[in-house]
Design a protein around this motif. Structure first.
Motif, PDB file in Angstrom:
ATOM      1  N   ILE A  16       0.852  -1.197   0.000  1.00 61.50           N
ATOM      2  CA  ILE A  16       0.000   0.000   0.000  1.00 61.50           C
ATOM      3  C   ILE A  16       0.887   1.247   0.000  1.00 61.50           C
ATOM      4  N   LEU A  17       1.912   1.259   0.849  1.00 60.56           N
ATOM      5  CA  LEU A  17       2.833   2.401   0.873  1.00 60.56           C
ATOM      6  C   LEU A  17       3.560   2.548  -0.455  1.00 60.56           C
ATOM      7  N   ARG A  18       3.975   1.439  -1.045  1.00 63.37           N
ATOM      8  CA  ARG A  18       4.603   1.484  -2.377  1.00 63.37           C
ATOM      9  C   ARG A  18       3.659   2.121  -3.381  1.00 63.37           C
ATOM     10  N   ASP A  19       2.406   1.653  -3.392  1.00 61.19           N
ATOM     11  CA  ASP A  19       1.433   2.170  -4.357  1.00 61.19           C
ATOM     12  C   ASP A  19       1.177   3.660  -4.164  1.00 61.19           C
ATOM     13  N   MET A  20       1.168   4.103  -2.928  1.00 62.63           N
ATOM     14  CA  MET A  20       0.955   5.522  -2.666  1.00 62.63           C
ATOM     15  C   MET A  20       2.166   6.344  -3.087  1.00 62.63           C
ATOM     16  N   ALA A  46      -2.148   4.302  12.928  1.00 67.17           N
ATOM     17  CA  ALA A  46      -0.742   4.589  13.258  1.00 67.17           C
ATOM     18  C   ALA A  46      -0.295   5.962  12.749  1.00 67.17           C
ATOM     19  N   SER A  47      -1.215   6.716  12.156  1.00 68.93           N
ATOM     20  CA  SER A  47      -0.936   8.062  11.615  1.00 68.93           C
ATOM     21  C   SER A  47       0.098   8.042  10.495  1.00 68.93           C
ATOM     22  N   ILE A  48       0.134   6.947   9.750  1.00 69.16           N
ATOM     23  CA  ILE A  48       1.022   6.837   8.598  1.00 69.16           C
ATOM     24  C   ILE A  48       0.298   7.337   7.356  1.00 69.16           C
ATOM     25  N   ILE A  49      -1.020   7.146   7.333  1.00 66.68           N
ATOM     26  CA  ILE A  49      -1.865   7.681   6.266  1.00 66.68           C
ATOM     27  C   ILE A  49      -3.064   8.377   6.910  1.00 66.68           C
ATOM     28  N   LYS A  50      -3.739   9.196   6.108  1.00 66.07           N
ATOM     29  CA  LYS A  50      -4.985   9.837   6.541  1.00 66.07           C
ATOM     30  C   LYS A  50      -6.068   9.519   5.531  1.00 66.07           C
ATOM     31  N   LYS A  51      -7.289   9.448   6.025  1.00 60.22           N
ATOM     32  CA  LYS A  51      -8.436   9.209   5.161  1.00 60.22           C
ATOM     33  C   LYS A  51      -9.288  10.470   5.135  1.00 60.22           C
ATOM     34  N   GLY A  52      -9.771  10.794   3.952  1.00 56.81           N
ATOM     35  CA  GLY A  52     -10.645  11.947   3.820  1.00 56.81           C
ATOM     36  C   GLY A  52     -11.513  11.796   2.592  1.00 56.81           C
ATOM     37  N   LYS A  53     -12.099  12.891   2.175  1.00 53.89           N
ATOM     38  CA  LYS A  53     -12.964  12.938   0.996  1.00 53.89           C
ATOM     39  C   LYS A  53     -12.449  14.035   0.072  1.00 53.89           C
ATOM     40  N   LEU A  54     -12.641  13.829  -1.208  1.00 56.48           N
ATOM     41  CA  LEU A  54     -12.348  14.890  -2.159  1.00 56.48           C
ATOM     42  C   LEU A  54     -13.432  15.961  -2.051  1.00 56.48           C
ATOM     43  N   PRO A  55     -13.074  17.215  -2.233  1.00 56.60           N
ATOM     44  CA  PRO A  55     -14.087  18.270  -2.130  1.00 56.60           C
ATOM     45  C   PRO A  55     -15.251  18.081  -3.108  1.00 56.60           C
ATOM     46  N   ASN A  56     -14.977  17.553  -4.281  1.00 52.65           N
ATOM     47  CA  ASN A  56     -16.015  17.392  -5.307  1.00 52.65           C
ATOM     48  C   ASN A  56     -16.629  15.992  -5.338  1.00 52.65           C
ATOM     49  N   ASN A  57     -16.247  15.120  -4.396  1.00 57.04           N
ATOM     50  CA  ASN A  57     -16.783  13.761  -4.373  1.00 57.04           C
ATOM     51  C   ASN A  57     -16.817  13.295  -2.917  1.00 57.04           C
ATOM     52  N   GLY A 100       4.238   9.173   7.375  1.00 60.94           N
ATOM     53  CA  GLY A 100       4.255   8.138   6.344  1.00 60.94           C
ATOM     54  C   GLY A 100       5.314   8.395   5.284  1.00 60.94           C
ATOM     55  N   ILE A 101       5.469   9.661   4.922  1.00 60.19           N
ATOM     56  CA  ILE A 101       6.460  10.019   3.902  1.00 60.19           C
ATOM     57  C   ILE A 101       7.870   9.671   4.358  1.00 60.19           C
ATOM     58  N   THR A 102       8.117   9.723   5.653  1.00 57.86           N
ATOM     59  CA  THR A 102       9.466   9.419   6.138  1.00 57.86           C
ATOM     60  C   THR A 102       9.840   7.949   5.952  1.00 57.86           C
ATOM     61  N   PHE A 103       8.894   7.129   5.527  1.00 61.42           N
ATOM     62  CA  PHE A 103       9.203   5.721   5.251  1.00 61.42           C
ATOM     63  C   PHE A 103       9.850   5.539   3.870  1.00 61.42           C
ATOM     64  N   LEU A 104       9.859   6.591   3.061  1.00 62.87           N
ATOM     65  CA  LEU A 104      10.418   6.525   1.707  1.00 62.87           C
ATOM     66  C   LEU A 104      11.819   5.906   1.644  1.00 62.87           C
ATOM     67  N   LYS A 114      21.176   8.585  -5.514  1.00 63.24           N
ATOM     68  CA  LYS A 114      20.154   8.249  -4.522  1.00 63.24           C
ATOM     69  C   LYS A 114      19.694   9.483  -3.755  1.00 63.24           C
ATOM     70  N   TYR A 115      20.610  10.360  -3.419  1.00 71.07           N
ATOM     71  CA  TYR A 115      20.248  11.548  -2.661  1.00 71.07           C
ATOM     72  C   TYR A 115      19.263  12.418  -3.451  1.00 71.07           C
ATOM     73  N   SER A 116      19.584  12.714  -4.702  1.00 68.70           N
ATOM     74  CA  SER A 116      18.702  13.551  -5.527  1.00 68.70           C
ATOM     75  C   SER A 116      17.361  12.876  -5.763  1.00 68.70           C
ATOM     76  N   PHE A 117      17.388  11.573  -6.018  1.00 65.43           N
ATOM     77  CA  PHE A 117      16.135  10.840  -6.214  1.00 65.43           C
ATOM     78  C   PHE A 117      15.258  10.956  -4.968  1.00 65.43           C
ATOM     79  N   THR A 118      15.859  10.727  -3.811  1.00 67.94           N
ATOM     80  CA  THR A 118      15.112  10.770  -2.551  1.00 67.94           C
ATOM     81  C   THR A 118      14.546  12.167  -2.312  1.00 67.94           C
ATOM     82  N   GLU A 119      15.348  13.187  -2.503  1.00 68.59           N
ATOM     83  CA  GLU A 119      14.875  14.558  -2.281  1.00 68.59           C
ATOM     84  C   GLU A 119      13.753  14.934  -3.263  1.00 68.59           C
TER      85      GLU A 119
END
Length: 141
Positions: free
Chosen positions: A26-30, A63-74, A86-90, A123-128
């Motif tokens: 799931i994290l990979r897909d995101m 675990a506060s790694i992702i958040k769930k919400g709704k799109l404003p138009n849906n 969650g981003i820090t898991f990159l 790797k550094y530039s890719f990660t940043e």
């Protein structure tokens, strides 16, 4: 609901949160494929069962790694986004990609090989660059 951990070991605690294959995928897909909805995750080639997908999304949210919400138009479709936590898991996912490239090269797809080669060049530039991209995609405040 509070999180429960098997022990105070750093590795064990991290594995309690993101140590199963489905959470990692799931994290990979995101991170790498920009997936945000339940149906997008369910359509991944690994074919996660919907009950497991629902459970893992709930665990990652708790675990506060992702958040769930709704799109404003849906307002009926749930949309998931990475949190700053969650981003820090990159970097961990990047290291898994590089490990697979070194040790499973005969098995990974040409697209994955290309990704690994891109990471290895700088790797550094890719990660940043990925950090900046993912931080812009945090759409649920």
């Amino acid at each position: 609901m509070t999180l429960s951990f098997r022990s105070n070991c750093a590795i064990s605690s991290a594995l309690d949160l993101i140590g199963d294959k489905w959470s990692l995928l799931i994290l990979r897909d995101m991170m790498f494929f920009g997936k945000k909805t339940f149906s997008e995750f369910a359509a991944s080639e690994e074919k996660i069962a919907t009950n497991i997908l629902s459970d893992r999304l709930s665990n990652l949210e708790r675990a506060s790694i992702i958040k769930k919400g709704k799109l404003p138009n849906n307002k009926k479709t749930n949309i998931y986004s990475l949190t700053p936590k969650g981003i820090t898991f990159l970097p961990s996912l990047i290291e898994v990609i590089l490990w697979s490239d070194r040790n499973l090269a005969e098995h990974i797809t040409p697209e994955n090989k290309l990704l690994a080669d891109t990471i290895k060049k700088d790797k550094y530039s890719f990660t940043e660059t990925m950090y900046a991209k993912l931080e812009k995609e945090i759409i649920i405040k």
